[in-house]
Scaffold this active site. Structure first.
Site, short mmCIF file in Angstrom:
data_model
loop_
_atom_site.label_atom_id
_atom_site.label_comp_id
_atom_site.label_asym_id
_atom_site.label_seq_id
_atom_site.Cartn_x
_atom_site.Cartn_y
_atom_site.Cartn_z
N HIS A 132 -7.83 -1.74 42.20
CA HIS A 132 -8.54 -1.02 43.26
C HIS A 132 -8.85 -2.07 44.32
O HIS A 132 -9.39 -3.14 44.01
CB HIS A 132 -9.87 -0.48 42.75
CG HIS A 132 -9.79 0.73 41.87
ND1 HIS A 132 -9.30 0.69 40.60
CD2 HIS A 132 -10.18 2.01 42.08
CE1 HIS A 132 -9.38 1.90 40.07
NE2 HIS A 132 -9.91 2.73 40.95
N ASP A 187 -8.43 -0.08 32.38
CA ASP A 187 -9.15 -0.60 33.54
C ASP A 187 -10.34 -1.45 33.09
O ASP A 187 -11.10 -1.04 32.20
CB ASP A 187 -9.68 0.60 34.34
CG ASP A 187 -9.64 0.36 35.83
OD1 ASP A 187 -8.89 -0.51 36.27
OD2 ASP A 187 -10.38 1.06 36.56
N HIS A 246 -3.03 7.77 40.12
CA HIS A 246 -4.41 7.24 40.18
C HIS A 246 -5.37 8.36 39.78
O HIS A 246 -5.77 9.19 40.58
CB HIS A 246 -4.71 6.74 41.60
CG HIS A 246 -5.98 5.94 41.68
ND1 HIS A 246 -6.01 4.62 42.10
CD2 HIS A 246 -7.25 6.24 41.37
CE1 HIS A 246 -7.25 4.17 42.06
NE2 HIS A 246 -8.03 5.14 41.62
N ASP A 306 -7.81 10.79 41.96
CA ASP A 306 -8.83 9.79 41.59
C ASP A 306 -9.76 10.31 40.48
O ASP A 306 -9.44 10.15 39.31
CB ASP A 306 -9.60 9.36 42.85
CG ASP A 306 -10.31 8.03 42.67
OD1 ASP A 306 -10.13 7.38 41.63
OD2 ASP A 306 -11.06 7.63 43.59
N HIS A 324 -8.62 9.00 36.89
CA HIS A 324 -9.50 8.47 35.84
C HIS A 324 -9.85 9.57 34.84
O HIS A 324 -10.35 10.64 35.24
CB HIS A 324 -10.79 7.92 36.45
CG HIS A 324 -10.56 6.77 37.39
ND1 HIS A 324 -10.59 5.46 36.97
CD2 HIS A 324 -10.28 6.73 38.71
CE1 HIS A 324 -10.35 4.66 38.01
NE2 HIS A 324 -10.16 5.42 39.07
N GLU A 334 -11.25 -0.29 49.28
CA GLU A 334 -11.94 1.00 49.21
C GLU A 334 -13.30 0.81 49.88
O GLU A 334 -13.56 1.35 50.93
CB GLU A 334 -12.07 1.42 47.74
CG GLU A 334 -12.71 2.80 47.55
CD GLU A 334 -12.91 3.16 46.07
OE1 GLU A 334 -12.77 2.27 45.21
OE2 GLU A 334 -13.23 4.34 45.80
N GLY A 360 -14.27 -1.01 40.19
CA GLY A 360 -15.68 -1.39 40.27
C GLY A 360 -16.01 -2.03 41.61
O GLY A 360 -15.35 -1.75 42.61
#
Ligand SMILES: [Zn+2]
Length: 340
Positions: A201, A142, A17, A282, A19, A204, A174
């Site tokens: 996701h 994504d 995970h 992340d 980005h 969260e 998002g």
């Protein structure tokens, strides 16, 4: 350096995970500014702000603003390629052997940039850097969940086009509130029909019901974060029974104020419940972290043994979207480091 830090630094790692856009460190920002004075001063101010605030964000919205700042510096395919190479060099320093990097394909489309040119540049850069550094990466495209199902279907179109060229999964990220899981069941089904894996996701910024929906409605194979699942024993049981791994990102959760401190991360709760948990960085540059740091913090806060730390990396190797023989190679490398 304590024994466990020395062990963690040489442990072969797998990151699931991560980005690309959140991995731009200050030095990469400076490279991307191409010496444009107005940009350089903006960047320096931005970097200083991050450091002064200890990489903390008052709200999820503030974090999204920081993410957007990073994204606006990525203008050309060459910019994306440079970001990829710098990220991979950084991963290699941490002895990461395999990573699945998320490209915000939905953002690229939203910016009306050429996704094919960008992905082809990124893919070529990752193959070159991977061969040089002894590190392999695959890609997750994504979509932005609050942009809805049609937007996600467009991202799927591109992901499936590049499926045999390094794109292994479709993901959604998002706003969980404005983009609930029930919008995406059909698109996720289509993704699987195309031979892609699926991730979401969830849990969260929303409660455990969001994780349940990602499992039951989207049939996501892994859950990004899944933090709030720890609050609901039934959702934990669902994850355990279906063998769905969580991509845990404690440092990220602290940075955006979802938990007060690293020690509040429910790692023990997940481990005790038999839920497969992995640790990840992340958006490492935006949160001032790295996968090495996540493992070190976990070892220190939760008094984990070398075997338990290695176990987290083994979980990631097993949860990777790789053929079985490649998973076994990663597992053997991790085992070897434990025995050394
Ligand atoms: Zn994420």
């Amino acid at each position: 350096m304590s024994l466990s830090e020395e062990f963690i630094s040489r442990l072969p790692k797998v990151e699931l995970h991560l980005h690309l856009e959140g991995s731009l460190r200050p030095e990469t920002f400076r490279e991307l500014s191409r010496g444009r004075n107005s940009m350089v001063s903006k960047i320096e101010r931005w970097v200083l702000d991050r450091q002064k605030q200890g990489y903390r964000y008052a709200t999820f919205g503030d974090f999204i603003e920081a993410f957007k700042f990073a994204v606006q510096l990525l203008e050309t395919p060459e910019d994306y390629a440079l970001a990829t190479v710098r990220l991979m060099e950084w991963l290699a320093e941490q002895n990461v052997k395999y990573a699945e990097i998320t490209l915000a394909a939905g953002v690229v489309l939203w910016k009306q940039q050429s996704l094919d040119r960008i992905y082809e540049a990124v893919r070529a850069a990752s193959l070159e850097a991977g061969a040089r550094l002894g590190l392999r990466v695959n890609w997750i495209f994504d979509a932005i969940r609050h942009f809805g199902a049609e937007h996600t279907r467009e991202v799927l179109h591109w992901a499936s086009r590049y499926r045999s060229e390094g794109v292994v999964a479709l993901g959604v990220g998002g706003d969980e509130v404005r983009g609930p899981a029930n919008l995406f069941g059909a698109v996720f089904c289509e993704a699987r029909d195309c031979g892609l894996h699926t991730v979401a996701h969830a849990g969260e910024t929303c409660g455990p019901e969001s994780v349940r929906d990602a499992v039951e409605l989207l049939k996501a194979e892994r859950i990004g974060h899944g933090l709030t699942a720890a609050r609901d024993p039934e959702v934990m049981a669902l994850l355990r029974e279906r063998g769905i791994p969580l991509e845990g990102c404690p440092g990220s959760n602290v940075s955006i104020g979802l938990i007060p401190a690293f020690g509040d991360y429910p790692l023990r709760t997940f481990l005790d419940a038999g839920v497969t948990i992995t640790l990840n960085s992340d958006d490492p540059a935006l949160f001032g972290t790295s996968i090495g740091q996540e493992l070190s913090m976990a070892a220190a806060e939760f008094l984990l043994s070398a075997d338990q730390i290695a176990g987290l990396c083994e979980n990631a190797a097993r949860a990777a979207f790789l053929p079985e023989d490649e998973k076994q190679q990663l597992l053997a490398q991790i085992r070897q480091a434990v025995l050394a």
